[in-house]
Design a protein around this motif. Structure first.
Motif, PDB file in Angstrom:
ATOM      1  N   SER A   1      -4.373   1.663  -2.661  1.00 35.66           N
ATOM      2  CA  SER A   1      -4.518   3.004  -2.101  1.00 35.66           C
ATOM      3  C   SER A   1      -4.994   2.870  -0.654  1.00 35.66           C
TER       4      SER A   1
ATOM      5  N   THR B   1       0.855  -1.185   0.000  1.00 35.72           N
ATOM      6  CA  THR B   1       0.000   0.000   0.000  1.00 35.72           C
ATOM      7  C   THR B   1       0.888   1.231   0.000  1.00 35.72           C
TER       8      THR B   1
ATOM      9  N   GLY C   1      -1.941   7.765   0.505  1.00 33.74           N
ATOM     10  CA  GLY C   1      -2.201   8.932  -0.333  1.00 33.74           C
ATOM     11  C   GLY C   1      -2.454   8.612  -1.787  1.00 33.74           C
ATOM     12  N   LEU C   2      -2.290   7.363  -2.195  1.00 31.33           N
ATOM     13  CA  LEU C   2      -2.553   6.993  -3.582  1.00 31.33           C
ATOM     14  C   LEU C   2      -4.047   7.095  -3.862  1.00 31.33           C
ATOM     15  N   ASP C   3      -4.419   7.624  -5.032  1.00 32.48           N
ATOM     16  CA  ASP C   3      -5.824   7.859  -5.349  1.00 32.48           C
ATOM     17  C   ASP C   3      -6.592   6.570  -5.636  1.00 32.48           C
ATOM     18  N   HIS C   4      -5.933   5.599  -6.268  1.00 35.30           N
ATOM     19  CA  HIS C   4      -6.620   4.374  -6.646  1.00 35.30           C
ATOM     20  C   HIS C   4      -5.608   3.234  -6.732  1.00 35.30           C
ATOM     21  N   ASP C   5      -6.115   2.006  -6.696  1.00 34.22           N
ATOM     22  CA  ASP C   5      -5.235   0.846  -6.762  1.00 34.22           C
ATOM     23  C   ASP C   5      -4.570   0.765  -8.132  1.00 34.22           C
TER      24      ASP C   5
END
Length: 305
Positions: free
Chosen positions: A113, A96, A99-103
């Motif tokens: 994310s 993981t 702060g990532l918007d999407h996987d």
């Protein structure tokens, strides 16, 4: 050093195409195993690793692809923590990145994310989600039996029940029902994967509450501890796996024959107790096939649906 860390990774280099073709030829000849695109290991070293260790090698192989701040989670964190597993280890590595918007999905790698993850160790320089977080997130996925196995391992490893409950209270609705069921069944007194699995099957079959690790004390001072005890019915239920007779860690210096003889004498002493009306031995094939377990229980007078 763990065998998974000792094995050499042979990586292709775009600046040396001849060397890359050489590795590919060796892989086609069966001398190398490709653990992901452009990463190989010697087959002789790979074949002696257990499945968990092979998965740890796959984790090492993807590390150059990871973004800064990535954390190993789910199956990948479970592998580092040595969590037992009912099914085979997968090929896909999970991390993981807060702060990532999407996987993001790549071959053999999923980048999830999400928010910040509690960590307490690292693997090859990459942080790893702590055992409590790993157990709870694992319990939200897969089967109920796998969930209880994961939670029981965390409890036996020293994670406090309240920590698991607090983490469970903070997860979203997805998988929360399974997690709630698993938390109701898990018990630090389940001493093996087999006992955890049996506890799940007994709950699914509607068996009465079974007391784990009940102790019978004798006049000569000896104590016989059984896996499960049904006090109202006076029935002992034991999970009997081959590991008890084959694993050096469980043999404690005895031969398998000595262990089998000691086990028989212990059973005879327990059976002779006035409060004991029955003694049931459950094997792996029973927990794998609930109908076989149902038939076994009914044959020995264990109440179940």
């Amino acid at each position: 050093m763990h065998p998974a860390n000792a094995i050499d990774l042979l990586r292709t280099n775009p600046l040396d195409r001849a060397a890359a073709r050489f590795l590919q030829r060796r892989q086609r000849a069966g001398e190398l195993v490709r653990v992901r695109h452009g990463v190989y290991v010697e087959r002789s070293a790979w074949d002696v690793l257990d499945r968990r260790s092979q998965y740890l090698v796959r984790m090492r192989a993807v590390i150059p692809l990871l973004r800064p701040g990535a954390v190993f989670v789910l199956d990948s964190a479970a592998a580092v923590h040595g969590c037992p597993r009912l099914g085979p280890w997968p090929d896909r590595v999970h991390v993981t990145v807060p702060g990532l918007d999407h996987d993001l999905h790549r071959v053999g790698l999923t980048v999830h994310s999400g928010g910040a993850v509690r960590t307490d160790r690292s693997f090859q320089g990459v942080r790893v989600a702590d055992l409590a977080h790993t157990a709870v997130e694992t319990a939200r996925r897969g089967s109920l039996a796998g969930a209880v196995v994961a939670l029981d391992h965390a409890l036996r490893s020293g994670v406090e029940p309240r920590v698991l409950e607090e983490l469970a209270a903070g997860v979203g609705p997805w998988g929360s029902v399974r997690l709630e069921q698993a938390l109701a069944i898990c018990d630090v007194r389940h001493e093996s994967v087999g006992e955890s699995y049996l506890a799940v099957r007994a709950a699914e079959l509607g068996c009465p509450d079974m007391e784990p690790q009940h102790e019978f004390r004798f006049a000569d001072g000896r104590v016989a501890r059984v896996d499960f005890w049904l006090p109202r019915e006076g029935i002992v239920v034991e999970f009997d796996g081959r590991q008890k007779y084959e694993d050096p860690a469980m043999l404690h210096g005895r031969t398998p024959e000595d262990t089998a003889w000691d086990e028989k004498r212990r059973e005879d002493r327990v059976r002779a107790r006035p409060e004991v009306n029955g003694f049931v031995r459950v094997y792996w094939e029973h927990v794998q096939h609930p109908e076989r377990l149902r038939a076994l229980f009914r044959e020995h007078g264990v109440p179940c649906r």
